[in-house]
Write an enzyme that holds these catalytic residues in place. Structure first.
Site, PDB file in Angstrom:
ATOM      1  N   CYS A  98      -8.004  -6.214  11.346  1.00 39.40           N
ATOM      2  CA  CYS A  98      -7.786  -4.772  10.757  1.00 39.40           C
ATOM      3  C   CYS A  98      -6.637  -4.223  11.060  1.00 39.40           C
ATOM      4  O   CYS A  98      -6.082  -4.434  12.205  1.00 39.40           O
ATOM      5  CB  CYS A  98      -9.110  -4.068  11.341  1.00 39.40           C
ATOM      6  N   CYS A 146       0.798  -1.154   0.145  1.00 40.59           N
ATOM      7  CA  CYS A 146      -0.043   0.015   0.173  1.00 40.59           C
ATOM      8  C   CYS A 146       0.877   1.115   0.021  1.00 40.59           C
ATOM      9  O   CYS A 146       1.954   1.236   0.537  1.00 40.59           O
ATOM     10  CB  CYS A 146      -0.964   0.047   1.327  1.00 40.59           C
TER      11      CYS A 146
END
Length: 374
Positions: free
Chosen positions: A338, A114
């Protein structure tokens, strides 16, 4: 060097129609190929029984049909399952299968790594390698459904783009994949059961609202401009005012509105003042806030807010008619929660993702040098 064959999973129905036209094949063939792949999950053209044998042979000879390899598979104590997948060019990415009592959710990745660099997310620490193709995105859904079929647990009912990567940074491939997910001839999911989560790429949020208004989740985590600048570098480009403007225009499903993800970090974003700023930001939006105690990963100094702090924050929001359930991430024991995904094998879960990336670069250099010598 011979050119690599195209990947069949990367083709939409319109792509197959163009291919059939170029090959002077009957137009019905495109629909049949598409339905075999995405409707029935059959990836061997020899079993495309309603197509003539010459077309099946062309498909076998001219296309690649392999799914990514399952490089590792970990099962959590809460029955969530994490899959480490390897692409044809040896890139690693992850997906997480999460069974619930009344649904089965698949958390999928859109990138290898990312670019966003959010301070509370392990994926950003591993850096960015490349975007996933639409076929690599959809392959996660096929692999998950195959796993569920093997264990007699139905099929995926919900998809959330909350795995590795920023989905809207890979806009074209994500929208192409989502279109196939919600196509009745494809996976047949309701557009209300596909959720794209974003850190706040404002131009792409606006575009998504026009192109494919699936459910939207905003990775917000604070409504304080200075704090968000530090926590999420994207905010320096698209600040809270620009983000709010785009969200007010987004055609979210009336029943659901927009979901906001908010990791609770001790002493960082968990005060009543933070809650007050959040409530002010959400004014005018149909919103639900998922309060998520931050999940630990190697090399992280931050800690989750304690239960009482979270309760006070939650109460402030609910007293103002803002739904704010506390969500404890599934799969934390397998680094599947998460912010925990970083393409790790079981024996690497303890490693800082930056250390792991450096180690893998060294290993790759050693392999190349060994190959050169031989």
């Amino acid at each position: 060097m011979a050119m690599m064959k195209p990947q069949a999973l990367d083709f939409s129905l319109e792509d197959w129609k163009r291919w059939c036209s170029l090959k002077h094949l009957p137009s019905f063939a495109a629909n049949q190929i598409y339905q075999w792949i995405f409707g029935k999950h059959i990836l061997d053209p020899q079993f495309f029984s309603n197509l003539p044998q010459p077309i099946r042979l062309q498909l076998i000879e001219q296309w690649r049909w392999q799914l990514p390899i399952i490089d590792a598979h970990l099962i959590s104590q809460d029955e969530s399952e994490k899959f480490l997948l390897k692409t044809s060019d040896n890139m690693l990415f992850e997906m997480v299968l999460m069974p619930y009592e009344n649904r089965v959710t698949l958390c999928i990745s859109s990138q290898v790594g990312c670019k966003m660099g959010c301070t509370f997310c392990q994926t950003g620490k591993m850096g960015f390698k490349r975007n996933l193709s639409s076929g690599e995105i959809l392959s996660q859904l096929i692999i998950a459904n195959k796993r569920l079929k093997e264990t007699d647990r139905g099929k995926i009912t919900n998809v959330v783009f909350m795995g590795m990567g920023e989905p809207l940074d890979n806009y074209d491939m994500v929208v192409k994949a989502c279109s196939i997910m919600i196509d009745p001839q494809g996976f047949g999911l309701s557009h209300c059961r596909v959720t794209i989560s974003t850190a706040g790429l404002v131009p792409e949020i606006r575009k998504l609202g026009k192109d494919l208004p699936v459910r939207l989740a905003i990775s917000l985590h604070t409504a304080d401009e200075e704090k968000r600048n530090r926590m999420m570098p994207i905010n320096r480009t698209y600040g809270l005012a620009l983000l709010k403007e785009a969200l007010l225009e987004y055609p979210a499903p009336k029943r659901y509105g927009i979901t906001f993800e908010y990791v609770m970090i001790e002493g960082v974003n968990d005060s009543i003042q933070d809650a007050r700023k959040l409530a002010r930001f959400l004014h005018g939006l149909k919103a639900k806030v998922n309060l998520i105690p931050i999940n630990h990963f190697p090399g992280m100094a931050m800690r989750a807010s304690d239960a009482e702090r979270i309760r006070q924050f939650q109460t402030y929001l609910t007293d103002r008619s803002i739904p704010a359930p506390v969500r404890y991430s599934r799969g934390q024991d397998i680094s599947g929660g998460c912010g925990q995904l970083a393409a790790k094998h079981k024996d690497e879960l303890h490693l800082d993702p930056r250390v792991l990336s450096h180690k893998r670069r060294q290993d790759l250099t050693s392999e190349v040098q060994a190959t050169t010598k031989t």
